[in-house]
Design a protein around this motif. Sequence first.
Motif, short mmCIF file in Angstrom:
data_model
loop_
_atom_site.label_atom_id
_atom_site.label_comp_id
_atom_site.label_asym_id
_atom_site.label_seq_id
_atom_site.Cartn_x
_atom_site.Cartn_y
_atom_site.Cartn_z
N LEU A 42 -4.47 16.14 -6.42
CA LEU A 42 -4.53 16.37 -7.87
C LEU A 42 -5.98 16.44 -8.35
CD1 LEU A 42 -3.12 16.62 -10.60
CD2 LEU A 42 -3.04 14.11 -10.71
N ALA A 43 -6.83 15.55 -7.83
CA ALA A 43 -8.24 15.54 -8.24
C ALA A 43 -8.92 16.84 -7.84
CB ALA A 43 -8.95 14.34 -7.61
N ALA A 44 -8.60 17.35 -6.63
CA ALA A 44 -9.18 18.62 -6.19
C ALA A 44 -8.72 19.76 -7.09
CB ALA A 44 -8.79 18.89 -4.74
N LEU A 45 -7.44 19.73 -7.44
CA LEU A 45 -6.88 20.76 -8.31
C LEU A 45 -7.57 20.75 -9.67
CD1 LEU A 45 -4.53 22.90 -8.34
CD2 LEU A 45 -3.13 21.13 -9.41
N LYS A 46 -7.73 19.56 -10.25
CA LYS A 46 -8.36 19.44 -11.56
C LYS A 46 -9.83 19.85 -11.52
CE LYS A 46 -5.34 15.85 -13.50
NZ LYS A 46 -4.91 16.59 -14.70
N ALA A 47 -10.48 19.67 -10.35
CA ALA A 47 -11.89 20.02 -10.21
C ALA A 47 -12.08 21.49 -9.83
CB ALA A 47 -12.55 19.13 -9.16
N LEU A 94 0.85 -1.19 0.00
CA LEU A 94 0.00 0.00 0.00
C LEU A 94 0.89 1.24 0.00
CD1 LEU A 94 -2.52 1.78 0.45
CD2 LEU A 94 -2.32 1.27 2.91
N ASP A 95 0.78 2.03 -1.05
CA ASP A 95 1.46 3.32 -1.13
C ASP A 95 0.42 4.37 -0.72
OD1 ASP A 95 2.68 5.70 -1.74
OD2 ASP A 95 2.98 5.28 -3.87
N SER A 96 0.30 4.61 0.58
CA SER A 96 -0.76 5.51 1.05
C SER A 96 -0.56 6.94 0.58
CB SER A 96 -0.84 5.48 2.58
OG SER A 96 0.32 6.05 3.16
N GLY A 97 0.71 7.32 0.37
CA GLY A 97 0.99 8.67 -0.10
C GLY A 97 0.36 8.94 -1.45
N ALA A 98 0.24 7.90 -2.28
CA ALA A 98 -0.36 8.06 -3.61
C ALA A 98 -1.82 8.49 -3.48
CB ALA A 98 -0.26 6.77 -4.40
N LEU A 99 -2.51 8.00 -2.46
CA LEU A 99 -3.92 8.36 -2.28
C LEU A 99 -4.06 9.85 -1.95
CD1 LEU A 99 -5.22 5.27 -0.28
CD2 LEU A 99 -5.50 5.76 -2.71
N TYR A 100 -3.14 10.37 -1.14
CA TYR A 100 -3.18 11.80 -0.82
C TYR A 100 -2.75 12.65 -2.01
CZ TYR A 100 -4.10 10.53 3.98
OH TYR A 100 -4.69 10.02 5.12
N ARG A 101 -1.77 12.16 -2.75
CA ARG A 101 -1.36 12.87 -3.96
C ARG A 101 -2.50 12.91 -4.98
NH1 ARG A 101 4.47 13.17 -5.13
NH2 ARG A 101 5.59 12.78 -3.18
N LEU A 102 -3.22 11.80 -5.10
CA LEU A 102 -4.34 11.73 -6.02
C LEU A 102 -5.48 12.63 -5.57
CD1 LEU A 102 -4.22 7.90 -6.65
CD2 LEU A 102 -4.14 9.63 -8.45
N VAL A 120 -0.97 4.52 -12.65
CA VAL A 120 -2.06 5.04 -11.84
C VAL A 120 -2.97 5.89 -12.72
CG1 VAL A 120 -2.69 6.36 -9.79
CG2 VAL A 120 -0.50 5.15 -9.86
N TYR A 121 -4.27 5.63 -12.68
CA TYR A 121 -5.22 6.33 -13.53
C TYR A 121 -6.24 7.08 -12.68
CZ TYR A 121 -3.33 3.38 -17.21
OH TYR A 121 -2.47 2.74 -18.09
N LEU A 122 -6.46 8.33 -13.03
CA LEU A 122 -7.47 9.17 -12.37
C LEU A 122 -8.46 9.58 -13.45
CD1 LEU A 122 -8.27 10.72 -9.75
CD2 LEU A 122 -6.94 12.66 -10.62
N ASP A 123 -9.72 9.14 -13.28
CA ASP A 123 -10.73 9.39 -14.33
C ASP A 123 -10.23 8.90 -15.68
OD1 ASP A 123 -13.11 10.35 -13.35
OD2 ASP A 123 -12.37 12.39 -13.13
N ASP A 124 -9.59 7.73 -15.68
CA ASP A 124 -9.06 7.09 -16.90
C ASP A 124 -7.88 7.83 -17.52
OD1 ASP A 124 -10.82 4.93 -16.84
OD2 ASP A 124 -12.39 6.06 -17.86
N GLU A 125 -7.36 8.86 -16.84
CA GLU A 125 -6.16 9.56 -17.31
C GLU A 125 -4.95 9.02 -16.57
OE1 GLU A 125 -4.13 14.03 -17.22
OE2 GLU A 125 -6.18 13.73 -16.48
#
Length: 222
Positions: free
Chosen positions: A44-49, A33-41, A75-80
């Motif tokens: 990033l998701a907040a920034l994009k929104a 588990l790379d928990s830091g990736a969840l916070y980074r995501l 790693v994919y966020l909204d398929d990106e």
Amino acid sequence: MTEIPVLTIDGPSGSGKGTVAARVADSLGWHILDSGALYRLTGLAALKAGVDYDDHAAVAEIARHLPVRFEADRVYLDDEDVSLEIRTETAGNNASRVAAIPEVRAALLEWQRSYARPPGLVADGRDMGTVVFPGARVKIFLEASAGERARRRYKQLKDKGMDVNLAGLIAEIEERDQRDRNRKVAPLVPADDALVIDSTSKTIDEVVDLVLQAVRKALPHV
């Protein structure tokens, strides 16, 4: 019910915990588990929104419904594909900001705990041993000087062809340390029962060996 063994590896940015966690998980045949990736995501998701990080409720809502998937090393966020984007210094600093929001930490807690599956889990983060898996049988806290961590990060970014400044990296790391260690919720501190390893002058192989020794001492059947 058989206990699922969990090894937690916490520490500040650049201490080597991600590399060590991956090597140890591979050696043991455990999940990671790379928990830091969840916070980074989340950041990033907040920034994009277009969501302001000061809007804690909105950021927490994003964390609860992260449209993310992990496939091998991508790693994919909204398929990106955001595999590289979440590894930038900007993403790391934004992750540190959203990680200080209690509602975000609560939103991601059960998600992180769901990663504990047989035959075992190596959990890499900043509060894995203190908050997420307080009952883990083996807990490691990796440390390294700010200067050494900045030099490691500088080399990583240079190898990727990025234009970086060492003095700037040191300043960013020290600022992030200050924020992570002094946040009110789940500050970056070793668990009382953690083995603290200073990796400043150690090789990755040396640190991995120390961690595996700790695992096999605590879990001789592994």
